[in-house]
Design an enzyme around this catalytic site. Structure first.
Site, PDB file in Angstrom:
ATOM      1  N   GLU A  29      74.742  59.749  81.868  1.00 21.06           N
ATOM      2  CA  GLU A  29      75.192  58.833  80.822  1.00 21.06           C
ATOM      3  C   GLU A  29      75.828  57.629  81.511  1.00 21.06           C
ATOM      4  O   GLU A  29      75.850  56.341  80.950  1.00 21.06           O
ATOM      5  CB  GLU A  29      76.035  59.244  79.926  1.00 21.06           C
ATOM      6  CG  GLU A  29      75.630  60.444  79.147  1.00 21.06           C
ATOM      7  CD  GLU A  29      74.272  60.122  78.173  1.00 21.06           C
ATOM      8  OE1 GLU A  29      74.479  58.931  77.782  1.00 21.06           O
ATOM      9  OE2 GLU A  29      73.563  60.780  77.734  1.00 21.06           O
ATOM     10  N   HIS A  32      73.089  54.898  82.112  1.00 18.22           N
ATOM     11  CA  HIS A  32      72.979  54.181  81.145  1.00 18.22           C
ATOM     12  C   HIS A  32      74.194  53.209  80.580  1.00 18.22           C
ATOM     13  O   HIS A  32      73.815  52.115  80.335  1.00 18.22           O
ATOM     14  CB  HIS A  32      72.799  55.021  79.527  1.00 18.22           C
ATOM     15  CG  HIS A  32      71.764  55.960  79.732  1.00 18.22           C
ATOM     16  ND1 HIS A  32      70.433  55.543  79.955  1.00 18.22           N
ATOM     17  CD2 HIS A  32      71.529  57.625  79.538  1.00 18.22           C
ATOM     18  CE1 HIS A  32      69.523  56.590  79.698  1.00 18.22           C
ATOM     19  NE2 HIS A  32      70.443  57.654  79.712  1.00 18.22           N
TER      20      HIS A  32
END
Length: 227
Positions: A29, A32
């Protein structure tokens, strides 16, 4: 109390697995998140763990809510204009929303997690090579004189370099190889120094079938290289 101690080992293993899983998802994550920042996509929420029932430690900073959720199973990165269901995406003209970015930027955001996982794996591999990974060498410790290992010709300090022709570098590898070896497989035994310098330092013993008798049977004419 002694009956409870083995359960502590299982609980510890579960905790380690959960933490390792959480680290991998956090790194994913994070990829991202960094890609979104790089391409100008607004990040609405960035959490470590999941904030079920709204239980989390969180703080808003420059339009992004950062937090630590109560459920330590990874995390998530919520981007402006993104939704798991494409039918529910908010189609606006805001320039910092994901769907309004060019194709290359969206591709970088979606691929950032995988790219970060590769980078993280590479760094872990480099660290492992630099600092090493501890392991127990395939060397026998103190043996029971009346135990099966001593009866079959093993001595304290013996090293097992190969099982069925397969080189082993750790005690765990040796144990697995012995368990998987078929009947008649050779188990090489090397005595510790200074005996290893002798012309015939290794003793090759055949393994019996699997089970409690899966132990090397010394040939009738073979003698152990120890004095």
């Amino acid at each position: 109390m002694s009956d409870f101690l083995p359960d502590l080992g299982i609980v510890t293993q579960i905790i380690v697995v959960v933490l390792a899983f959480s680290v991998l998802i956090f790194v994913h994550e994070l990829g991202h998140y960094l890609a979104a920042r790089l391409t100008g996509v607004r990040v609405e929420r960035f959490f470590v763990g999941f904030d079920i029932f709204g239980l989390a430690l969180k703080k808003e900073y420059k339009g992004t809510v950062y937090g630590i959720g109560i459920l330590p199973l990874g995390g998530y990165c919520a981007l402006a204009g993104q939704n798991d269901d494409p039918r529910k995406e908010r189609q606006t003209n805001a320039p910092d929303e994901l769907q309004n970015k060019p194709l290359w930027a969206r591709g970088l955001v979606f691929g950032g997690g995988v790219l970060m996982n590769y980078i993280f794996g590479f760094l872990v591999l480099v660290a492992a090579y630099m600092y090493g990974i501890p392991f127990i060498p395939p060397v026998l410790g103190q043996l029971d004189p009346n135990g099966p290992a001593a009866i079959h010709g093993f001595k304290t300090g013996d090293r097992i370099p190969r099982v069925d022709g397969q080189t082993v570098v750790s005690f765990e590898e040796a144990a697995q190889a012995i368990a998987l070896a078929g009947p008649g497989a050779a188990l090489d035994v090397a005595p510790p120094p200074p005996h290893a310098a002798r012309p015939t330092p290794h003793l090759s013993l055949p393994l019996q079938g699997p089970g409690p008798n899966h132990l090397p049977t010394p040939p009738a004419t073979a003698s152990h290289p120890h004095p």
